[in-house]
Design a protein around this motif. Structure first.
Motif, PDB file in Angstrom:
ATOM      1  N   ALA A 183       0.614  -1.232   0.321  1.00 18.27           N
ATOM      2  CA  ALA A 183      -0.057  -0.047   0.118  1.00 18.27           C
ATOM      3  C   ALA A 183       0.755   1.349  -0.221  1.00 18.27           C
ATOM      4  O   ALA A 183       0.716   2.133  -0.883  1.00 18.27           O
ATOM      5  N   LEU A 184       2.051   1.439   0.897  1.00 26.38           N
ATOM      6  CA  LEU A 184       3.081   2.134   0.693  1.00 26.38           C
ATOM      7  C   LEU A 184       3.376   2.662  -0.550  1.00 26.38           C
ATOM      8  O   LEU A 184       3.408   4.154  -1.066  1.00 26.38           O
ATOM      9  N   PHE A 185       4.105   1.555  -1.194  1.00 28.57           N
ATOM     10  CA  PHE A 185       4.448   1.727  -2.727  1.00 28.57           C
ATOM     11  C   PHE A 185       3.690   2.322  -3.567  1.00 28.57           C
ATOM     12  O   PHE A 185       3.722   3.204  -4.351  1.00 28.57           O
ATOM     13  N   LEU A 186       2.226   1.380  -3.433  1.00 30.05           N
ATOM     14  CA  LEU A 186       1.305   2.632  -4.502  1.00 30.05           C
ATOM     15  C   LEU A 186       1.117   3.501  -3.886  1.00 30.05           C
ATOM     16  O   LEU A 186       1.040   4.512  -5.065  1.00 30.05           O
ATOM     17  N   LEU A 187       0.856   3.892  -3.293  1.00 27.97           N
ATOM     18  CA  LEU A 187       0.475   5.669  -2.559  1.00 27.97           C
ATOM     19  C   LEU A 187       2.023   6.135  -3.053  1.00 27.97           C
ATOM     20  O   LEU A 187       1.174   7.140  -3.636  1.00 27.97           O
ATOM     21  N   GLU A 188       2.926   5.391  -2.594  1.00 27.51           N
ATOM     22  CA  GLU A 188       4.282   7.149  -3.359  1.00 27.51           C
ATOM     23  C   GLU A 188       4.139   6.839  -5.001  1.00 27.51           C
ATOM     24  O   GLU A 188       3.781   8.161  -6.076  1.00 27.51           O
ATOM     25  N   ASN A 189       3.628   5.928  -5.604  1.00 27.32           N
ATOM     26  CA  ASN A 189       3.218   5.488  -6.862  1.00 27.32           C
ATOM     27  C   ASN A 189       2.130   7.363  -7.762  1.00 27.32           C
ATOM     28  O   ASN A 189       2.084   7.438  -8.727  1.00 27.32           O
ATOM     29  N   ALA A 190       0.778   6.690  -6.544  1.00 28.15           N
ATOM     30  CA  ALA A 190      -0.358   7.550  -7.002  1.00 28.15           C
ATOM     31  C   ALA A 190       0.087   8.553  -6.924  1.00 28.15           C
ATOM     32  O   ALA A 190      -0.618   9.693  -7.890  1.00 28.15           O
ATOM     33  N   MET A 191       0.834   8.957  -5.738  1.00 31.50           N
ATOM     34  CA  MET A 191       1.036  10.406  -5.860  1.00 31.50           C
ATOM     35  C   MET A 191       1.819  11.473  -6.610  1.00 31.50           C
ATOM     36  O   MET A 191       1.978  12.485  -7.635  1.00 31.50           O
ATOM     37  N   GLN A 192       2.093  10.606  -7.403  1.00 38.25           N
ATOM     38  CA  GLN A 192       3.116  10.915  -8.716  1.00 38.25           C
ATOM     39  C   GLN A 192       2.776  10.023  -9.823  1.00 38.25           C
ATOM     40  O   GLN A 192       3.494  11.525 -11.331  1.00 38.25           O
ATOM     41  N   ALA A 193       1.777  10.074  -9.911  1.00 33.52           N
ATOM     42  CA  ALA A 193       1.636   9.657 -11.368  1.00 33.52           C
ATOM     43  C   ALA A 193       0.497  10.373 -11.782  1.00 33.52           C
ATOM     44  O   ALA A 193       0.244  10.785 -13.322  1.00 33.52           O
ATOM     45  N   GLY A 194       0.143  11.789 -11.081  1.00 34.24           N
ATOM     46  CA  GLY A 194      -1.032  12.364 -11.648  1.00 34.24           C
ATOM     47  C   GLY A 194      -1.485  13.329 -10.372  1.00 34.24           C
ATOM     48  O   GLY A 194      -1.120  13.595  -9.094  1.00 34.24           O
ATOM     49  N   PRO A 195      -2.329  14.271 -10.730  1.00 33.54           N
ATOM     50  CA  PRO A 195      -3.273  15.356 -10.049  1.00 33.54           C
ATOM     51  C   PRO A 195      -3.345  14.743  -8.040  1.00 33.54           C
ATOM     52  O   PRO A 195      -4.126  13.202  -8.016  1.00 33.54           O
ATOM     53  N   LEU A 196      -3.520  15.425  -7.365  1.00 34.32           N
ATOM     54  CA  LEU A 196      -4.111  15.173  -6.032  1.00 34.32           C
ATOM     55  C   LEU A 196      -5.939  14.580  -5.833  1.00 34.32           C
ATOM     56  O   LEU A 196      -6.128  13.613  -5.615  1.00 34.32           O
ATOM     57  N   VAL A 197      -6.754  15.242  -6.794  1.00 39.27           N
ATOM     58  CA  VAL A 197      -8.031  15.571  -7.247  1.00 39.27           C
ATOM     59  C   VAL A 197      -8.284  14.111  -7.959  1.00 39.27           C
ATOM     60  O   VAL A 197      -9.545  13.510  -7.558  1.00 39.27           O
ATOM     61  N   ALA A 198      -7.248  13.452  -8.360  1.00 44.27           N
ATOM     62  CA  ALA A 198      -7.876  12.235  -8.886  1.00 44.27           C
ATOM     63  C   ALA A 198      -7.377  10.853  -8.334  1.00 44.27           C
ATOM     64  O   ALA A 198      -8.060  10.432  -7.974  1.00 44.27           O
ATOM     65  N   SER A 199      -6.232  11.270  -7.270  1.00 44.17           N
ATOM     66  CA  SER A 199      -5.658   9.945  -6.244  1.00 44.17           C
ATOM     67  C   SER A 199      -6.530  10.379  -5.115  1.00 44.17           C
ATOM     68  O   SER A 199      -6.666   9.370  -4.979  1.00 44.17           O
ATOM     69  N   GLN A 200      -6.571  10.921  -3.954  1.00 46.52           N
ATOM     70  CA  GLN A 200      -6.797  11.255  -2.989  1.00 46.52           C
ATOM     71  C   GLN A 200      -7.751  10.437  -3.037  1.00 46.52           C
ATOM     72  O   GLN A 200      -8.315  10.086  -2.111  1.00 46.52           O
ATOM     73  N   PRO A 201      -9.173  10.933  -3.779  1.00 43.10           N
ATOM     74  CA  PRO A 201     -10.847  10.535  -3.655  1.00 43.10           C
ATOM     75  C   PRO A 201     -10.654   9.475  -4.019  1.00 43.10           C
ATOM     76  O   PRO A 201     -11.464   8.676  -2.967  1.00 43.10           O
TER      77      PRO A 201
END
Length: 298
Positions: free
Chosen positions: A213-231
């Protein structure tokens, strides 16, 4: 009264995670930007008390979550973590000297109100302590398959909202499975002691999914805008945890006309999280804004 302890500890965990996020961000903002290797960055952070305070707070939050999961239903504990984002933003207005607009406060209120309405209407029940393997196997296969599918979908996309959302959903599934396995491990610890805890497969399972989960989180934060990953992360974790609570732990929620206020609560949460994710101060907490002076909302 039976729900008071898990609710209080879950709220404590959500607050602890939110505070840890802000403290670590505050520490990172105080480290000069350079082309140092990551090891050099870690040495800089280790010299900052605020970063160490963030780590201690994160560990405390994990303990609170473990106690909450050991004493309460998954369908109650995990949805409360949607409060992390509004809590982090509220704390950031103080520690990072940011400013939350009226829209931001309204969005935070929508999340809190929506969660209260949804949980009150759902009234989750049940707290199974031992889950047979014939429930774990299909749940883990489905969740692991979903994570792999979402990661593959993300890798096929270039950087942007779709890629971030896919990584975010994969992170959410991993978080939910981590919580479900942690709950089983905590019951094992309570019933059989430390030896049973260290020999239970669920203990190593939640450690594995937690690391993923931590590894995927880092990738999510770097992959695009917060408005897409955080929700995707916030809402996906609550949704998958609800499904695991019902299918694995035999927990139940009210149905019938009670579904209407539940849907209303969910709609408020979704709207609030989407609004909060668009705020500049939210982006500043995830590295989207490197300046210390522009973390607020005009």
């Amino acid at each position: 009264m039976d729900m008071l302890m898990p609710v209080l500890f879950a709220l404590g965990a959500a607050f602890g995670n939110a505070l840890a996020t802000v403290l670590q961000r505050k520490a990172a903002l105080g480290v000069p930007r350079s082309d140092k290797l990551r090891a050099g960055l870690m040495l800089d952070l280790l010299r900052r008390p605020v970063w160490l305070a963030g780590i201690i707070t994160m560990i405390t939050a994990a303990v609170c979550q473990a106690v909450a999961l050991a004493t309460g239903p998954l369908t109650v504990v995990q949805p409360l973590f949607v409060l992390e984002l509004p809590l982090a933003l509220a704390i950031a207005t103080v520690l990072l000297r940011g400013r939350l607009s009226r829209t931001g406060w309204a969005a935070a209120f929508a999340v809190v109100a929506g969660l209260a309405v949804a949980l009150t209407a759902a009234s989750p029940e049940g707290n199974l302590t031992h889950v047979p393997m014939d429930r774990w196997i299909p749940a883990l296969v489905v969740c692991a398959g979903a994570i792999v599918a979402l990661v593959l979908a993300a890798l096929r996309r270039s950087e942007g909202r779709t890629r971030a959302a896919c990584f975010g959903l994969a992170t959410a599934v991993a978080y939910a499975v981590t919580a479900a396995l942690m709950k089983a491990s905590m019951h094992t610890l309570a019933d059989g002691g430390l030896t049973a805890f260290l020999t239970a497969w669920q203990t190593y399972g939640f450690a594995l999914f937690g690391a993923a989960a931590l590894f995927l989180l880092e990738n999510a934060m770097q992959a695009g805008p917060l408005v897409a990953s955080q929700p995707a992360i916030t809402l996906g974790d609550a949704s998958v945890s609800l499904a695991l609570g019902i299918t694995v732990y035999s927990e139940s929620v009210r149905t019938g006309w009670w579904l209407l206020p539940q849907l209303l609560g969910v709609a408020l949460i979704v709207a609030g999280v989407l609004m909060l994710s668009r705020l500049p101060i939210a982006r500043s907490l995830t590295g989207g804004d490197r300046s210390t002076g522009n973390a607020g909302v005009p």
